[in-house]
Motif scaffolding. Sequence first.
Motif, PDB file in Angstrom:
ATOM      1  N   ALA A  71       0.837  -1.200   0.000  1.00  0.00           N
ATOM      2  CA  ALA A  71       0.000   0.000   0.000  1.00  0.00           C
ATOM      3  C   ALA A  71       0.876   1.256   0.000  1.00  0.00           C
ATOM      4  N   GLU A  72       1.884   1.261   0.848  1.00  0.00           N
ATOM      5  CA  GLU A  72       2.791   2.409   0.941  1.00  0.00           C
ATOM      6  C   GLU A  72       3.496   2.660  -0.392  1.00  0.00           C
ATOM      7  N   LEU A  73       4.019   1.614  -1.002  1.00  0.00           N
ATOM      8  CA  LEU A  73       4.771   1.753  -2.253  1.00  0.00           C
ATOM      9  C   LEU A  73       3.889   2.111  -3.445  1.00  0.00           C
ATOM     10  N   SER A  74       2.627   1.698  -3.402  1.00  0.00           N
ATOM     11  CA  SER A  74       1.726   1.947  -4.530  1.00  0.00           C
ATOM     12  C   SER A  74       0.849   3.182  -4.341  1.00  0.00           C
ATOM     13  N   GLY A  75       0.900   3.781  -3.155  1.00  0.00           N
ATOM     14  CA  GLY A  75       0.081   4.959  -2.901  1.00  0.00           C
ATOM     15  C   GLY A  75      -1.369   4.638  -2.601  1.00  0.00           C
ATOM     16  N   LEU A  76      -1.643   3.389  -2.215  1.00  0.00           N
ATOM     17  CA  LEU A  76      -2.994   2.967  -1.870  1.00  0.00           C
ATOM     18  C   LEU A  76      -3.086   2.773  -0.363  1.00  0.00           C
ATOM     19  N   THR A  77      -4.266   2.452   0.115  1.00  0.00           N
ATOM     20  CA  THR A  77      -4.419   2.102   1.526  1.00  0.00           C
ATOM     21  C   THR A  77      -4.313   0.590   1.677  1.00  0.00           C
ATOM     22  N   GLN A  78      -4.029   0.142   2.878  1.00  0.00           N
ATOM     23  CA  GLN A  78      -3.983  -1.301   3.141  1.00  0.00           C
ATOM     24  C   GLN A  78      -5.351  -1.906   2.883  1.00  0.00           C
ATOM     25  N   ALA A  79      -6.416  -1.195   3.209  1.00  0.00           N
ATOM     26  CA  ALA A  79      -7.771  -1.695   2.958  1.00  0.00           C
ATOM     27  C   ALA A  79      -8.024  -1.877   1.461  1.00  0.00           C
ATOM     28  N   ALA A  80      -7.510  -0.962   0.643  1.00  0.00           N
ATOM     29  CA  ALA A  80      -7.670  -1.079  -0.813  1.00  0.00           C
ATOM     30  C   ALA A  80      -6.916  -2.300  -1.342  1.00  0.00           C
ATOM     31  N   ILE A  81      -5.722  -2.551  -0.811  1.00  0.00           N
ATOM     32  CA  ILE A  81      -4.955  -3.736  -1.217  1.00  0.00           C
ATOM     33  C   ILE A  81      -5.721  -4.996  -0.834  1.00  0.00           C
ATOM     34  N   SER A  82      -6.289  -5.016   0.365  1.00  0.00           N
ATOM     35  CA  SER A  82      -7.063  -6.172   0.813  1.00  0.00           C
ATOM     36  C   SER A  82      -8.258  -6.418  -0.103  1.00  0.00           C
ATOM     37  N   ARG A  83      -8.990  -5.351  -0.447  1.00  0.00           N
ATOM     38  CA  ARG A  83     -10.144  -5.493  -1.355  1.00  0.00           C
ATOM     39  C   ARG A  83      -9.701  -6.043  -2.704  1.00  0.00           C
ATOM     40  N   LEU A  84      -8.581  -5.520  -3.218  1.00  0.00           N
ATOM     41  CA  LEU A  84      -8.045  -5.986  -4.496  1.00  0.00           C
ATOM     42  C   LEU A  84      -7.701  -7.466  -4.429  1.00  0.00           C
ATOM     43  N   GLU A  85      -6.967  -7.863  -3.388  1.00  0.00           N
ATOM     44  CA  GLU A  85      -6.523  -9.252  -3.272  1.00  0.00           C
ATOM     45  C   GLU A  85      -7.675 -10.231  -3.099  1.00  0.00           C
ATOM     46  N   HIS A  86      -8.773  -9.772  -2.556  1.00  0.00           N
ATOM     47  CA  HIS A  86      -9.935 -10.647  -2.346  1.00  0.00           C
ATOM     48  C   HIS A  86     -10.960 -10.543  -3.468  1.00  0.00           C
ATOM     49  N   GLY A  87     -10.603  -9.853  -4.555  1.00  0.00           N
ATOM     50  CA  GLY A  87     -11.478  -9.779  -5.716  1.00  0.00           C
ATOM     51  C   GLY A  87     -12.732  -8.969  -5.488  1.00  0.00           C
ATOM     52  N   LYS A  88     -12.670  -8.009  -4.590  1.00  0.00           N
ATOM     53  CA  LYS A  88     -13.847  -7.199  -4.261  1.00  0.00           C
ATOM     54  C   LYS A  88     -13.956  -5.951  -5.120  1.00  0.00           C
ATOM     55  N   CYS A  89     -12.954  -5.708  -5.970  1.00  0.00           N
ATOM     56  CA  CYS A  89     -12.998  -4.551  -6.864  1.00  0.00           C
ATOM     57  C   CYS A  89     -12.290  -4.913  -8.165  1.00  0.00           C
ATOM     58  N   MET A  90     -12.651  -4.203  -9.222  1.00  0.00           N
ATOM     59  CA  MET A  90     -11.994  -4.398 -10.512  1.00  0.00           C
ATOM     60  C   MET A  90     -10.946  -3.304 -10.666  1.00  0.00           C
ATOM     61  N   PRO A  91      -9.659  -3.656 -10.627  1.00  0.00           N
ATOM     62  CA  PRO A  91      -8.620  -2.642 -10.736  1.00  0.00           C
ATOM     63  C   PRO A  91      -8.553  -2.041 -12.135  1.00  0.00           C
ATOM     64  N   THR A  92      -8.202  -0.772 -12.188  1.00  0.00           N
ATOM     65  CA  THR A  92      -7.987  -0.098 -13.466  1.00  0.00           C
ATOM     66  C   THR A  92      -6.562  -0.385 -13.938  1.00  0.00           C
ATOM     67  N   PHE A  93      -6.286  -0.092 -15.187  1.00  0.00           N
ATOM     68  CA  PHE A  93      -4.930  -0.276 -15.697  1.00  0.00           C
ATOM     69  C   PHE A  93      -3.929   0.622 -14.963  1.00  0.00           C
ATOM     70  N   PRO A  94      -4.257   1.896 -14.689  1.00  0.00           N
ATOM     71  CA  PRO A  94      -3.306   2.707 -13.923  1.00  0.00           C
ATOM     72  C   PRO A  94      -3.023   2.126 -12.535  1.00  0.00           C
ATOM     73  N   LEU A  95      -4.017   1.559 -11.889  1.00  0.00           N
ATOM     74  CA  LEU A  95      -3.801   0.940 -10.575  1.00  0.00           C
ATOM     75  C   LEU A  95      -2.895  -0.282 -10.708  1.00  0.00           C
ATOM     76  N   LEU A  96      -3.131  -1.111 -11.711  1.00  0.00           N
ATOM     77  CA  LEU A  96      -2.279  -2.281 -11.931  1.00  0.00           C
ATOM     78  C   LEU A  96      -0.842  -1.859 -12.234  1.00  0.00           C
ATOM     79  N   GLU A  97      -0.689  -0.747 -12.945  1.00  0.00           N
ATOM     80  CA  GLU A  97       0.651  -0.241 -13.227  1.00  0.00           C
ATOM     81  C   GLU A  97       1.350   0.175 -11.928  1.00  0.00           C
TER      82      GLU A  97
END
Length: 111
Positions: A54-80
């Motif tokens: 989260a720190e390195l990507s500029g996201l929150t830990q909660a956002a990383i958790s949601r991403l890892e559990h398939g609770k959101c569809m990441p955008t290409f900029p987020l994946l980058e």
Amino acid sequence: MSSDPGVKVQRHQRGMAWAHAECGEIQDERLEETLGRAVREWRGRTGMTQARLAELSGLTQAAISRLEHGKCMPTFPLLERIAQAFGSALLVSMDPGRGVTVTFAAGGDLT
């Protein structure tokens, strides 16, 4: 080598580690779940915590958790941003009849 049955971790012919997840390997899995599974597995493989990613990507830990559990569809900029945080190349390919493959490669090189 992998704790997740749907993610394959292998060695490239040049000794580079890489991992990929394929949509459909786990029955009824959605694309966002496949992407999240690949991120979770690569994060674990690199020994990175959700907080550090989260720190390195500029996201929150909660956002990383949601991403890892398939609770959101990441955008290409987020994946980058995720790939940049890992210092790894990320390849998402869609092959008719085979579904989606998500691949992280150490060192940012997929060749």
